[in-house]
Structure formats: structure tokens, C-alpha cells
Design a protein around this motif. Structure first.
Motif, PDB file in Angstrom:
ATOM      1  N   ASN A   1      37.866  41.210  40.218  1.00 47.21           N
ATOM      2  CA  ASN A   1      39.049  40.356  40.397  1.00 47.21           C
ATOM      3  C   ASN A   1      38.656  38.910  40.102  1.00 47.21           C
ATOM      4  O   ASN A   1      37.600  38.446  40.523  1.00 47.21           O
ATOM      5  CB  ASN A   1      39.567  40.469  41.838  1.00 47.21           C
ATOM      6  CG  ASN A   1      40.133  41.848  42.109  1.00 47.21           C
ATOM      7  OD1 ASN A   1      40.699  42.480  41.209  1.00 47.21           O
ATOM      8  ND2 ASN A   1      39.971  42.331  43.329  1.00 47.21           N
ATOM      9  N   GLY A   2      39.513  38.209  39.373  1.00 47.86           N
ATOM     10  CA  GLY A   2      39.247  36.805  39.067  1.00 47.86           C
ATOM     11  C   GLY A   2      38.341  36.603  37.865  1.00 47.86           C
ATOM     12  O   GLY A   2      37.879  35.488  37.612  1.00 47.86           O
ATOM     13  N   SER A   3      38.090  37.668  37.109  1.00 49.48           N
ATOM     14  CA  SER A   3      37.174  37.521  35.961  1.00 49.48           C
ATOM     15  C   SER A   3      37.878  37.048  34.693  1.00 49.48           C
ATOM     16  O   SER A   3      37.224  36.721  33.707  1.00 49.48           O
ATOM     17  CB  SER A   3      36.468  38.854  35.685  1.00 49.48           C
ATOM     18  OG  SER A   3      37.425  39.859  35.418  1.00 49.48           O
ATOM     19  N   GLY A   4      39.216  37.021  34.708  1.00 50.54           N
ATOM     20  CA  GLY A   4      39.956  36.508  33.545  1.00 50.54           C
ATOM     21  C   GLY A   4      40.732  37.585  32.788  1.00 50.54           C
ATOM     22  O   GLY A   4      41.319  37.294  31.737  1.00 50.54           O
ATOM     23  N   LYS A   5      40.748  38.801  33.309  1.00 51.48           N
ATOM     24  CA  LYS A   5      41.445  39.898  32.617  1.00 51.48           C
ATOM     25  C   LYS A   5      42.955  39.619  32.538  1.00 51.48           C
ATOM     26  O   LYS A   5      43.541  39.681  31.455  1.00 51.48           O
ATOM     27  CB  LYS A   5      41.241  41.234  33.364  1.00 51.48           C
ATOM     28  CG  LYS A   5      39.804  41.626  33.623  1.00 51.48           C
ATOM     29  CD  LYS A   5      39.705  42.996  34.239  1.00 51.48           C
ATOM     30  CE  LYS A   5      40.368  43.143  35.598  1.00 51.48           C
ATOM     31  NZ  LYS A   5      39.751  42.410  36.691  1.00 51.48           N
TER      32      LYS A   5
END
Lengths: 237, 252
Positions: free
Chosen positions: A37-41
Motif C-alpha cells: 500500500n502506498g507504493s504508487g500503484k
């Protein structure tokens, strides 16, 4: 190519987002975006579908510049990003009819077809507000598939689904790709990606760290999780 | 044009699918009936209550100020709040923003749907009050009916500007309820300020909501008319361009 991303960057005021993302996607391919979560996907997917404006880079959908010619480019896109966007005060069918107005080729029989495809034909005249989370996800998927898009974007499509629902989504994704669509699907669960994707892109801290065919990963690594840990450098010492 | 038309139909549907908008139409009809019934027993009555002049003449022109100054502006605020702020907050904006339609067309479709609702609302008020007046009042001549119709039609440009202002403000709102409240407060302020500072009555667009009175009957000078049109059109252009520019860049 159905989708081409060149150095796409979108950084929010918080400093998070997606940075320098480049990849391409061909018809019948299923590219799994894997990352925590929060990786930019989601940001990457939102940039492709016109929900956010990239601060840099180029996006082409079926050869059309999606940043400048958003309307033309989105003719080829079907998407389900985050929770399905449904109007709760009206019926399942009306939600699909409203979306169908944007596509001259989509008629009532296509609406019936997608409702059957997602096993929601029995609930066509039910209001969205009375549906369960899983049922709403199915309607969201029907909305994404409605125009037979060349590019299908699915952000965590198995979220909130039971086992049966997850199997159903996998089959629907595989079927869409078999019908010629290019599918971009994200998940933070390696298992979900491993079961459907033909290629995998690993995202971590806003960056794309690796891109490989699923066959290559299966040959060189014990599992997709191992590949992910190697890419992110967070594997056991 | 197909994309705009599709978006316009969707936005209009979204308003009419909510029961409250149909409820307010019925509410308007009920007010007209009460007004005409009371007015029939006190034809021509005019009095001042708490500084507000009340004209109980049961004609379309008699009921117009109440709808034009209070009810329709509130409905416009509610419409733009529902179609812009609430959709942004509930994440349903994505349903339209990911469809093949340019953002400025979508924004214009939302505004057009709200203005259409206001126009239909006023048309209903006109028809009901005219019919009731013919039945219960002294009856209007054809000329008077056309003059009233022209007045109702003339209220639409300033109401469209008010919708443009409300839509622009709604783009900054995060909660529908708070946005509605702030719009009402702003509208009240724009109506009170010209009383305290008369110089503002020339500058604020809300002062032109009742401009139909100037158009029907003896016309003011051409330069005065031009001045009024320029102010109303100027506000309209600024509100629409600013709103569509911000909506185009808004992230959902």
C-alpha cells in the motif's frame, strides 16, 4: 501497443505518488502491478485513466496521447479504481445505462450480456444501496467491461471479496485478456498476481523496480514473493 | 457533442432520480395553490412585514419574487452541491470522470442540468400560477400572460450566473452540508451588503436577479441596458471559465 507509459511522474504534496514509471502493454497481456500500500500503484492507474494529471511524462492509449486527447483515449479504457463508483440511489441497470450513453455501440443487449457475465442479472433492478460489498464489486467490474475496452484497468479488484468472488474476478480477467484486451491489474497480494498475470511489475516507494515475464520469474525464483523481495531488497539476509 | 449530450442526460437523471427534487417541485405547486387561494380572498393586497413587501396578488408576477429570490437559488445551491461537492466526497465523480468526455464538457453538463431544473421549476410555477389565476383571480389578458412569460424567461440569465458562482464555490467544498451552508451564508451576505453599502448593488451579480422588472414595460436607456448585460455576462464568463479550469485539474 495498447498502452505506453514513458517516465510518468505524479508526486503529491505529501511527497508520495509515482515517479518515472515506464512500461508498455500489448493486447491479450495481463500486467500485474505488485507493491505494498502506498507504493504508487493506484496513482499510476489514476494517471492512465485521467483521474489525476501527471506532472511529467507521456501516456499513450492505442496510440493516442491520453493527457492531451483525454476523451478520445478514454474511448478505449474500462476501469475499476479503488471502490466501484456507483450511484446508490438508483438501480444496477440504471448505473450501467448511464455509462452506456458514452458509447454508441453499447446497447441494452450488451448491458444484459455484462450483467450475466458478472452474475448480476438477477439483481439488475435492485438499488445499489441494498447490495453487498461483493455485489457492488461485480457491478464495478461490469461497468469496466461494458464497452469491450482495449485496455482494462483494475485496481485491487479482489478487495473485499469472498473466495468465490476472488475466483470469479480471476476468471473474468483471464477471459477479457483472451478476448483481446490488455489488462493492467494491481494488488498488494503476490498470490493474486501470480494466478493471473502474464507479466509482473514491482512497485515500491513510488518507483517501478522491476518488470519481468511470469514464466521467467517461475524459472528463476521459488515464488513471486521471492522475486518481489529481491527487487525491493528487503529479503531475509 | 455526443459526449456532452450523454453527460447532460446523466446529470439531469441524477437530479431527477433523487426524490427530493421532485418533492420540491410539488412543494412549489403547493405554495402556488396556497398563494392563489389566499390571494383570491384579498386581491391586490400588499403589505410590509418586517421590512419585506408581500404582494398577495394571485398572478404569476406576484409569486415570482418568492421563487426567484429564495426558493430557486436554494435549489440551485442544492443541485450544484449534490453534483459537484457530494460526488467528489463520495467518490462517485469517478463514474463520469473516467468516461470518454472532456472535463469541461462534464462541468458544463452539470451546470446545464442544474439550470435546466431551475428553468423547469420556474416554468411549472408559471403554468400553475397562471391557471390558478384564471380560475380564482380576475384573469389575465393574453398580453399580460406574455409579459409574465417574458419576465420568467428573463430571470434565467442571472440565475445561470448564480449557478456558475455556486458551482465554482462547490469545487472547493469537501462536505455537501458545509458547502450548502456556506453558499447560503454567501448569498445572504450578497443580498444584505447592497442594503448597507448601496454602491455594491451595481457591482454584485445577485442585484440583477430581479432585472426582469427593468426589461418589461418602459425600457431604461440603451447604455444602462448594455451596462447590465455586460456585468451579468462578465460574471457568467468569469465563473464558467474559472470553474471549468479548476474542474479540469481537479483530482478524484
Amino acid at each position: 501497443m495498447v498502452l505506453e507509459l514513458e517516465n510518468v511522474t505524479k508526486i503529491y504534496k505529501t511527497g508520495r505518488g509515482a515517479e518515472d514509471i515506464s512500461f508498455a502493454l500489448s493486447p491479450c497481456e495481463i500486467l500485474g502491478l505488485l507493491g505494498p500500500n502506498g507504493s504508487g500503484k493506484t496513482t499510476t492507474m489514476k494517471a492512465i485513466s485521467g483521474l489525476v494529471q501527471p506532472t511529467g511524462g507521456n501516456i499513450r492509449i492505442c496510440g493516442i496521447d491520453a493527457i492531451i486527447f483525454r476523451e478520445k483515449a478514454l474511448q478505449h479504457v474500462g476501469c475499476l479504481i479503488e471502490a466501484p463508483a456507483l450511484y446508490p440511489y438508483t438501480t444496477v441497470r440504471r448505473n450501467l445505462q448511464m455509462a452506456a450513453r458514452f458509447y454508441p455501440d453499447v446497447n441494452e443487449s450488451r448491458i444484459d450480456e455484462v450483467l450475466q457475465l458478472v452474475h448480476m442479472d438477477r439483481y439488475a433492478n435492485d438499488k445499489i444501496s441494498v447490495l453487498s460489498l461483493g455485489m457492488r464489486q461485480r457491478v464495478g467490474l461490469a461497468l469496466a467491461l461494458l464497452s469491450k475496452p482495449a485496455l482494462l484497468i483494475l485496481d485491487e479488484p479482489a478487495n473485499g471479496l469472498d473466495i468465490e468472488g476472488m475466483i470469479f474476478v480471476r476468471e473474468a480477467v483471464k477471459q477479457a485478456a483472451a478476448d483481446g484486451a490488455a489488462v493492467l491489474m494491481s494488488s498488494h497480494l503476490a498470490n493474486e498476481i501470480q494466478l493471473v498475470a502474464t507479466r509482473v511489475a514491482v512497485m515500491h516507494e513510488s518507483r517501478l523496480l522491476g518488470l519481468a515475464d511470469m514464466d521467467e520469474i517461475n524459472e528463476s525464483f521459488e515464488s513471486l514473493e521471492d522475486y518481489f523481495l529481491k527487487m525491493t531488497g528487503s529479503g531475509a539476509e | 457533442m455526443t459526449a456532452f449530450y450523454a453527460a447532460y442526460r446523466n446529470e439531469t437523471d441524477k437530479l431527477l432520480l433523487r426524490k427530493k427534487y421532485i418533492g420540491f417541485l410539488i412543494f412549489g405547486a403547493v405554495i402556488c395553490v396556497i398563494w392563489a387561494t389566499v390571494g383570491a380572498f384579498s386581491t391586490g393586497f400588499m403589505g410590509t412585514f418586517g421590512g419585506v413587501t408581500v404582494n398577495l396578488t394571485p398572478t404569476p408576477m406576484g409569486v415570482l419574487p418568492l421563487f426567484l429570490q429564495i426558493i430557486v437559488p436554494l435549489l440551485i445551491f442544492m443541485g450544484v452541491t449534490d453534483l459537484i461537492t457530494t460526488e467528489g466526497g463520495e467518490h462517485t465523480m469517478k463514474a463520469m470522470a473516467t468516461r470518454p468526455v472532456e472535463r469541461y464538457k462534464l462541468y458544463f453538463a452539470k451546470l446545464s442540468a442544474v439550470i435546466t431544473y431551475a428553468a423547469v421549476y420556474l416554468a411549472c410555477v408559471f403554468v400553475i400560477s397562471t391557471v390558478l389565476n384564471q380560475l380564482l383571480g380576475r384573469g389575465l389578458t393574453i398580453g399580460e400572460i406574455f409579459a409574465a412569460l417574458a419576465s420568467y424567461a428573463l430571470t434565467l440569465p442571472p440565475l445561470a450566473v448564480l449557478a456558475g458562482f455556486a458551482a465554482l464555490a462547490a469545487l472547493f467544498g469537501r462536505s455537501g452540508t458545509l458547502t450548502m451552508f456556506l453558499l447560503v451564508v454567501a448569498y445572504l451576505a450578497m443580498n444584505i451588503l447592497p442594503i448597507l453599502f448601496p454602491v455594491l448593488s451595481e457591482l454584485l451579480f445577485t442585484s440583477y436577479l430581479g432585472w426582469h422588472r427593468l426589461w418589461v414595460g418602459v425600457l431604461p436607456s440603451a447604455s444602462r441596458l448594455l451596462h447590465m448585460i455586460a456585468i451579468v455576462a462578465g460574471y457568467g464568463v468569469v465563473f464558467f471559465i474559472a470553474g471549468s479550469f479548476i474542474f479540469d485539474r481537479k483530482e478524484y
